[in-house]
Scaffold this motif. Structure first.
Motif, mmCIF file in Angstrom:
data_model
loop_
_atom_site.group_PDB
_atom_site.id
_atom_site.type_symbol
_atom_site.label_atom_id
_atom_site.label_comp_id
_atom_site.label_asym_id
_atom_site.label_seq_id
_atom_site.Cartn_x
_atom_site.Cartn_y
_atom_site.Cartn_z
ATOM 1 N N ASN A 71 -24.548 90.462 0.706
ATOM 2 C CA ASN A 71 -25.798 90.709 0.012
ATOM 3 C C ASN A 71 -25.528 91.560 -1.220
ATOM 4 O O ASN A 71 -25.147 92.722 -1.106
ATOM 5 N N THR A 72 -25.718 90.964 -2.384
ATOM 6 C CA THR A 72 -25.531 91.710 -3.625
ATOM 7 C C THR A 72 -26.820 91.801 -4.420
ATOM 8 O O THR A 72 -26.810 92.120 -5.595
ATOM 9 N N ALA A 73 -27.925 91.503 -3.766
ATOM 10 C CA ALA A 73 -29.216 91.524 -4.448
ATOM 11 C C ALA A 73 -29.884 92.874 -4.230
ATOM 12 O O ALA A 73 -29.816 93.458 -3.173
ATOM 13 N N GLY A 74 -30.537 93.314 -5.265
ATOM 14 C CA GLY A 74 -31.329 94.529 -5.150
ATOM 15 C C GLY A 74 -32.792 94.157 -5.117
ATOM 16 O O GLY A 74 -33.271 93.446 -5.996
ATOM 17 N N VAL A 75 -33.483 94.579 -4.110
ATOM 18 C CA VAL A 75 -34.906 94.292 -3.996
ATOM 19 C C VAL A 75 -35.637 95.621 -3.970
ATOM 20 O O VAL A 75 -35.316 96.507 -3.188
ATOM 21 N N VAL A 99 -16.059 75.670 -2.518
ATOM 22 C CA VAL A 99 -17.065 76.572 -3.063
ATOM 23 C C VAL A 99 -18.296 75.805 -3.498
ATOM 24 O O VAL A 99 -18.209 74.656 -3.910
ATOM 25 N N THR A 100 -19.430 76.444 -3.355
ATOM 26 C CA THR A 100 -20.688 75.931 -3.882
ATOM 27 C C THR A 100 -21.542 77.136 -4.235
ATOM 28 O O THR A 100 -21.241 78.253 -3.822
ATOM 29 N N ALA A 101 -22.558 76.915 -4.994
ATOM 30 C CA ALA A 101 -23.466 78.000 -5.357
ATOM 31 C C ALA A 101 -24.885 77.602 -5.002
ATOM 32 O O ALA A 101 -25.275 76.449 -5.176
ATOM 33 N N VAL A 102 -25.624 78.539 -4.470
ATOM 34 C CA VAL A 102 -27.039 78.343 -4.184
ATOM 35 C C VAL A 102 -27.785 79.535 -4.758
ATOM 36 O O VAL A 102 -27.221 80.612 -4.927
ATOM 37 N N GLY A 103 -29.023 79.328 -5.063
ATOM 38 C CA GLY A 103 -29.816 80.424 -5.604
ATOM 39 C C GLY A 103 -31.162 80.472 -4.941
ATOM 40 O O GLY A 103 -31.564 79.553 -4.226
ATOM 41 N N GLY A 104 -31.850 81.542 -5.182
ATOM 42 C CA GLY A 104 -33.191 81.687 -4.646
ATOM 43 C C GLY A 104 -33.648 83.119 -4.743
ATOM 44 O O GLY A 104 -32.891 84.005 -5.109
ATOM 45 N N ASP A 105 -34.882 83.311 -4.418
ATOM 46 C CA ASP A 105 -35.492 84.629 -4.428
ATOM 47 C C ASP A 105 -35.276 85.264 -3.061
ATOM 48 O O ASP A 105 -35.814 84.788 -2.059
ATOM 49 N N VAL A 106 -34.481 86.332 -2.993
ATOM 50 C CA VAL A 106 -34.165 86.944 -1.702
ATOM 51 C C VAL A 106 -35.384 87.553 -1.027
ATOM 52 O O VAL A 106 -35.346 87.838 0.168
ATOM 53 N N ALA A 107 -36.448 87.734 -1.764
ATOM 54 C CA ALA A 107 -37.680 88.250 -1.174
ATOM 55 C C ALA A 107 -38.572 87.131 -0.634
ATOM 56 O O ALA A 107 -39.625 87.398 -0.069
ATOM 57 N N ASP A 108 -38.128 85.885 -0.796
ATOM 58 C CA ASP A 108 -38.904 84.723 -0.362
ATOM 59 C C ASP A 108 -38.191 84.050 0.808
ATOM 60 O O ASP A 108 -37.130 83.444 0.642
#
Length: 62
Positions: free
Chosen positions: A51-55, A19-28
């Motif tokens: 995809n669990t992000a709400g944009v 496992v690893t974690a990454v982050g970022g702005d899904v709109a970018d």
């Protein structure tokens, strides 16, 4: 990235998960490319994406 992320990663790793974690702005797009590049460096590729992000895009109403 959420505050709980390191604890969740540690818990899953302790159970034997790769496992690893990454982050970022899904709109970018550049953020997402960087995230996938990081995942490919660790795992050699990406097989599944959840995809669990709400944009939302705000728009003015008159």
């Amino acid at each position: 990235m959420a505050q709980a992320t390191p604890a969740v990663v540690a818990e899953l790793a302790a159970k034997g998960a790769d496992v690893t974690a990454v982050g970022g702005d899904v709109a970018d797009e550049d953020d997402m490319r960087a995230a996938f590049d990081a995942l490919e460096a660790v795992f050699g590729g990406v097989d599944v994406v959840v995809n669990t992000a709400g944009v939302t895009r705000s728009r003015a109403t008159c």
